[in-house]
Design an enzyme around this catalytic site. Structure first.
Site, PDB file in Angstrom:
ATOM      1  N   HIS A   3       0.814  -1.207   0.000  1.00 38.23           N
ATOM      2  CA  HIS A   3       0.000   0.000   0.000  1.00 38.23           C
ATOM      3  C   HIS A   3       0.859   1.273   0.000  1.00 38.23           C
ATOM      4  CE1 HIS A   3      -3.488   2.450   1.806  1.00 38.23           C
ATOM      5  NE2 HIS A   3      -3.923   1.991   0.648  1.00 38.23           N
ATOM      6  N   LYS A  46       3.213   4.529  -0.818  1.00 40.66           N
ATOM      7  CA  LYS A  46       3.274   5.559  -1.865  1.00 40.66           C
ATOM      8  C   LYS A  46       4.530   6.398  -1.621  1.00 40.66           C
ATOM      9  CE  LYS A  46      -1.432   4.847  -1.580  1.00 40.66           C
ATOM     10  NZ  LYS A  46      -2.182   4.257  -0.480  1.00 40.66           N
ATOM     11  N   ASP A  85      15.976  12.268  -8.402  1.00 41.49           N
ATOM     12  CA  ASP A  85      17.416  12.570  -8.348  1.00 41.49           C
ATOM     13  C   ASP A  85      17.993  12.400  -6.948  1.00 41.49           C
ATOM     14  OD1 ASP A  85      17.464  13.071 -11.024  1.00 41.49           O
ATOM     15  OD2 ASP A  85      17.760  15.232 -10.876  1.00 41.49           O
ATOM     16  N   HIS A 137      -9.462  10.714   2.034  1.00 44.74           N
ATOM     17  CA  HIS A 137      -8.456   9.680   1.808  1.00 44.74           C
ATOM     18  C   HIS A 137      -7.154   9.981   2.542  1.00 44.74           C
ATOM     19  CE1 HIS A 137      -5.779   6.944  -0.575  1.00 44.74           C
ATOM     20  NE2 HIS A 137      -6.855   6.181  -0.492  1.00 44.74           N
ATOM     21  N   LYS A 171      -4.387  10.354   5.383  1.00 43.83           N
ATOM     22  CA  LYS A 171      -4.056   9.586   6.582  1.00 43.83           C
ATOM     23  C   LYS A 171      -3.084  10.439   7.409  1.00 43.83           C
ATOM     24  CE  LYS A 171      -4.284   6.448   2.914  1.00 43.83           C
ATOM     25  NZ  LYS A 171      -5.667   6.117   2.949  1.00 43.83           N
ATOM     26  N   ASP A 192      -0.315  16.573  20.076  1.00 53.16           N
ATOM     27  CA  ASP A 192       0.039  17.749  20.878  1.00 53.16           C
ATOM     28  C   ASP A 192       0.366  18.969  20.009  1.00 53.16           C
ATOM     29  OD1 ASP A 192      -0.309  16.241  23.162  1.00 53.16           O
ATOM     30  OD2 ASP A 192       1.821  15.715  23.326  1.00 53.16           O
TER      31      ASP A 192
END
Length: 534
Positions: free
Chosen positions: A185, A187, A192, A429, A431, A436
């Site tokens: 999952h 991403k 470079d 979508h 996450k 704090d």
């Protein structure tokens, strides 16, 4: 009438059963399994160099500091996030490493594939690592990219048989469920070895507000500095893992390289892969597009922060983690357990489970304010997740948790979202967790059992009051609008939804904006499916 229909029913049922049996026989017995692993020398990331444009830009952002901090820039708006990728692809001179769960066979996916191809033809080494779950029918397109001398495509935990058809893939999925139920999952995008992008967006239309049906509200972080080589080393671990296979080993070489290149050229032509409109102005943070920033880094300052990348081991797909403590989810829970005052969690799929409820209970006992933002039933692309989530709502509210659910109808009462979404639905979508108002946790991990136990995930931990404040502003987390606030009903056993998008603040006693049929289906499903199977 019944007499005429009845005799034909057994024959139709028999035909269907025979077709299923044939399909299962093809997939489970007569077809090949995973090919044997071939010993190959590992390939490693290329580090940042002052000889490249992006290397010099990253050094300029660092400005010679020896504090060990990284430079970061939030990518809240989808159009600016897509533009950032295109800029980095077009400016890359040595390497592009791209890892994703989903690459769409749509205008965005094809546009990005074409940019990768163009970079490879300039002499840039291109490594594209895909989870294999969403690649149905894309083999020839991907082989067209892999036909370039400087480009390579690899697949994580691949399907082997009948790859061009969803139905036969599902047969293989259930026939080899223990293996194929584990997915990558992650991403990650590295250019470079100097700049990287990490967060929740897959590479498809709906993640960049380019879909006419439903779009996702998401978040990513552009990064330079010490966090980038950390992320690049994680990419290398996956790229060289024994659960990753070169595309050609799985899909085969059908046709000549020139034929594949020609097909790729046609499939990714501007008519099939139109570029987005050119950006003007600034994003929600007041920052111009990345290209404008790179042209004048002396004027545009990025945030400086202590940032570190982490990920699950790719061997999580084999079920060989020594203990749950090795997982990214465990590290997330360790961080949230240190909260002194408040925790804000944004997750499209939220299932705390018994362990999560124990952590929430412990935090509330210490006086920690806990707020959770997730999708409403009507706007979740995985409505069955709500079966498990719903089971914990009342208990969370009794503990004093602030609970919010995203709704398209509420979002569109906000002028900004109404303009961005147009006629499409809007779904959460992103996450994110803010601890704090000092620590920000972001990446690909949802707060559900699949992310914790089955999928591999990638995340970044950032200590930055400035970034936390920017996110509080961007998502209006201190005065949330465009969502429903979920509260207990007077009986203390059920919940109500209070609108936040207008002056009326409507109160609903049933799942907002969802049809009666959907609610009945989920209710029936919840009676027959065990909790641990979702």
């Amino acid at each position: 009438m019944l007499k005429l229909i009845a005799p034909s029913f057994p024959s139709l049922r028999g035909l269907a059963l025979r077709l299923v049996a044939v399909g299962l026989a093809m997939v489970l017995s007569g077809c090949a399994g995973l090919p044997p692993r071939e010993a190959e020398p590992p390939t490693l990331s290329m580090g940042a160099s002052p000889a490249t444009t992006l290397g010099r830009a990253a050094a300029s952002l660092d400005a010679g500091a020896q504090d060990g901090l990284s430079s970061i820039r939030p990518l809240v708006e989808a159009s600016f996030a897509l533009d950032a990728r295109l800029e980095l692809m077009r400016r890359a001179e040595t390497s592009l490493d791209v890892q994703t769960y989903q690459l769409g066979n749509d205008k965005t996916g094809r546009l990005l594939l074409r940019e990768l191809r163009n970079a490879a033809r300039r002499g840039v080494r291109v490594r594209l690592l895909l989870d294999d779950f969403y690649t149905t029918g894309m083999d020839r397109l991907l082989l067209g990219l892999a036909a370039e001398p400087n480009a390579e495509v690899r697949l994580f935990n691949p399907f082997v048989n009948a790859r061009d058809h969803s139905a036969t893939r599902w047969l293989e999925f259930f026939g080899d469920f223990r293996r194929l139920n584990h997915r990558m999952h992650n991403k990650l995008f590295v250019a470079d070895g100097a700049m990287a992008i990490a967060g929740g967006r897959n590479l498809a239309d709906e993640y960049f507000l380019r879909s006419d049906g439903a779009n996702f509200i998401d978040f990513e972080l552009a990064m330079a500095g010490p966090v980038v080589p950390e992320a690049a080393r994680i990419f290398d671990t996956y790229w060289n893992s024994d659960v990753v296979y070169p595309l050609q080993r799985i899909a085969g070489e059908s046709g000549s390289r020139e034929a594949l290149k020609s097909e790729f050229e046609a499939a990714t032509a501007p008519a099939n892969a139109p570029p987005p409109a050119q950006l003007s102005g600034t994003d929600l943070m007041g920052d111009p597009p990345l290209g404008t920033q790179l042209a004048d880094l002396a004027r545009v300052k990025w945030m400086r922060a202590d940032a570190h990348a982490a990920a699950d081991s790719p061997h999580k797909a084999l079920g060989t983690l020594a203990s749950p403590a090795e997982s990214l989810a465990a590290r997330f829970h360790e961080m949230t357990a240190t909260a002194r005052s408040d925790v804000i969690v944004i997750s499209p799929y939220f299932i705390p489970g018994d362990e999560g409820m124990a952590r929430i209970r412990e935090g509330r006992a210490r006086g920690v304010r806990i707020s959770i933002v997730t999708n409403s039933l009507a706007d979740s692309d995985e409505p069955l997740v709500n079966i498990n989530y719903n089971r914990f709502r009342v208990d969370m509210l009794k503990l004093g948790v602030n609970l919010y659910e995203v709704s398209t109808e509420q979002l569109k009462r906000n002028r900004q979202f109404r303009t961005l979404l147009k006629k499409a639905r809007g779904r959460l979508h992103a996450k994110l967790a803010l601890i704090d108002r000092e620590w920000v946790l972001l990446g690909s991990m949802n707060l559900d059992p699949r992310s914790a136990r089955l999928n591999t995930e990638f995340g970044v931990r950032v200590r930055s009051f400035e970034l936390a404040q920017a996110l509080l502003y961007a998502y209006q987390l201190d005065d949330i609008e465009g969502v429903y606030r979920v509260v207990l009903m007077p009986d203390g056993k059920n919940v109500q939804w209070i609108g936040t998008g207008d002056v009326d603040n409507e109160v609903l006693d049933s799942e907002p904006d969802s049809s009666l049929l959907t609610r009945l289906q989920l209710l029936l499903f919840s009676w027959f499916v065990p909790t641990d199977q979702l």
